[in-house]
Structure formats: C-alpha cells, structure tokens
Scaffold this active site. Sequence first.
Site, PDB file in Angstrom:
ATOM      1  N   ASN A 103      71.707  19.685  37.860  1.00 39.05           N
ATOM      2  CA  ASN A 103      72.407  19.729  36.589  1.00 39.05           C
ATOM      3  C   ASN A 103      72.481  18.328  35.997  1.00 39.05           C
ATOM      4  O   ASN A 103      72.554  17.323  36.709  1.00 39.05           O
ATOM      5  CB  ASN A 103      73.785  20.389  36.711  1.00 39.05           C
ATOM      6  CG  ASN A 103      74.684  19.837  37.791  1.00 39.05           C
ATOM      7  OD1 ASN A 103      74.222  19.347  38.825  1.00 39.05           O
ATOM      8  ND2 ASN A 103      75.982  19.934  37.580  1.00 39.05           N
ATOM      9  N   GLU A 113      74.629  16.466  32.953  1.00 40.30           N
ATOM     10  CA  GLU A 113      75.708  16.573  31.986  1.00 40.30           C
ATOM     11  C   GLU A 113      75.512  15.571  30.850  1.00 40.30           C
ATOM     12  O   GLU A 113      74.718  14.638  30.948  1.00 40.30           O
ATOM     13  CB  GLU A 113      77.053  16.335  32.671  1.00 40.30           C
ATOM     14  CG  GLU A 113      77.375  17.404  33.687  1.00 40.30           C
ATOM     15  CD  GLU A 113      78.696  17.186  34.397  1.00 40.30           C
ATOM     16  OE1 GLU A 113      79.145  18.134  35.046  1.00 40.30           O
ATOM     17  OE2 GLU A 113      79.266  16.080  34.326  1.00 40.30           O
ATOM     18  N   CYS A 170      72.012  23.196  33.196  1.00 45.88           N
ATOM     19  CA  CYS A 170      72.245  23.582  34.588  1.00 45.88           C
ATOM     20  C   CYS A 170      71.008  23.324  35.443  1.00 45.88           C
ATOM     21  O   CYS A 170      69.888  23.235  34.927  1.00 45.88           O
ATOM     22  CB  CYS A 170      72.594  25.060  34.664  1.00 45.88           C
ATOM     23  SG  CYS A 170      74.089  25.513  33.759  1.00 45.88           S
ATOM     24  N   GLU A 228      69.502  25.354  37.469  1.00 48.93           N
ATOM     25  CA  GLU A 228      68.571  26.475  37.440  1.00 48.93           C
ATOM     26  C   GLU A 228      67.653  26.398  36.225  1.00 48.93           C
ATOM     27  O   GLU A 228      66.451  26.623  36.310  1.00 48.93           O
ATOM     28  CB  GLU A 228      69.325  27.812  37.400  1.00 48.93           C
ATOM     29  CG  GLU A 228      70.294  28.018  38.529  1.00 48.93           C
ATOM     30  CD  GLU A 228      71.711  27.542  38.210  1.00 48.93           C
ATOM     31  OE1 GLU A 228      71.899  26.341  37.884  1.00 48.93           O
ATOM     32  OE2 GLU A 228      72.636  28.357  38.281  1.00 48.93           O
ATOM     33  N   CYS A 250      72.016  30.908  32.506  1.00 45.63           N
ATOM     34  CA  CYS A 250      70.917  30.766  33.465  1.00 45.63           C
ATOM     35  C   CYS A 250      70.367  32.135  33.856  1.00 45.63           C
ATOM     36  O   CYS A 250      69.153  32.337  33.937  1.00 45.63           O
ATOM     37  CB  CYS A 250      71.375  30.007  34.708  1.00 45.63           C
ATOM     38  SG  CYS A 250      71.662  28.257  34.393  1.00 45.63           S
TER      39      CYS A 250
END
Length: 130
Positions: free
Chosen positions: A42, A44, A53, A55, A89
């Site tokens: 991830n 941010e 994210c 994924e 996701c």
Amino acid sequence: MTDQELVEKAFTMLEKAYVPYSRFPVGAALEGADGAVYTGCNVENSAFGSCICAERTALVKAVSEGCRSFRRLAVVGNSTDYCWPCGSCRQMLYEFAPDLEVLVANKDHQFVKYTLRQLLPCGFGPEAMG
C-alpha cells in the site's frame, strides 16, 4: 508455488509499504495464470483519496506488464485479524478473475482461503457492460 510460499512473498512487501498516516502496512502477491507473481504494497498520500492498496498495486503492475489472467492472491498485514481486501480491491480484481483464490493472512502468517466470488458475491465484470 504453495499457498504458504505465496503468503510469504506477500509478507516481504510489508517493509516497502509507504504508510505515514495509518501506520498499517499491507503486502500482496498476485499469481498470474502463467505462474508469474506480481507483488505490491500500500502507498498512502496526504490526499487520502489518492492512496492505493497493496492488492491494486500488484494488479496494476501485472496488467501493465501484459498479464490479464490470475489464479491466486495473498494479502497480509501486521494485525491479529486477517487482512481482508477492501471493496474497491475486490471489484477491481473481479474484473479480471472472478474465480480468483484469495489467501488472507494475519501477523502470525496463518491464513484462510476464499474465492473472490465468496468475498464479492454480487460483483460485476465486463459482461455486465454489454
């Protein structure tokens, strides 16, 4: 590659996560139908809507390299609970692999396995757009 090996590959991504706000690193490892593995973490951003994210990082990396068919995904975190994929996701993954096996692990490297259809029972893909 075994399920546990895929989970361990996802754990290697925790240290690469950029999480100055949540302090909650997540790692992912997405296996293509050809056996290639695409990892992600991830990332941010202070504009929270711009965060991505683990994924989706792995998925976008795979798609950008030409992979469009997937078998398994491992998602891991440093929590006592399993690290579940968020709704965004799940929907993005459904676009490419509604029957994807999803392994979700906790900080002790224990995991459970579900299909994406179990995690997103009313997902929709390209066929819904026709």
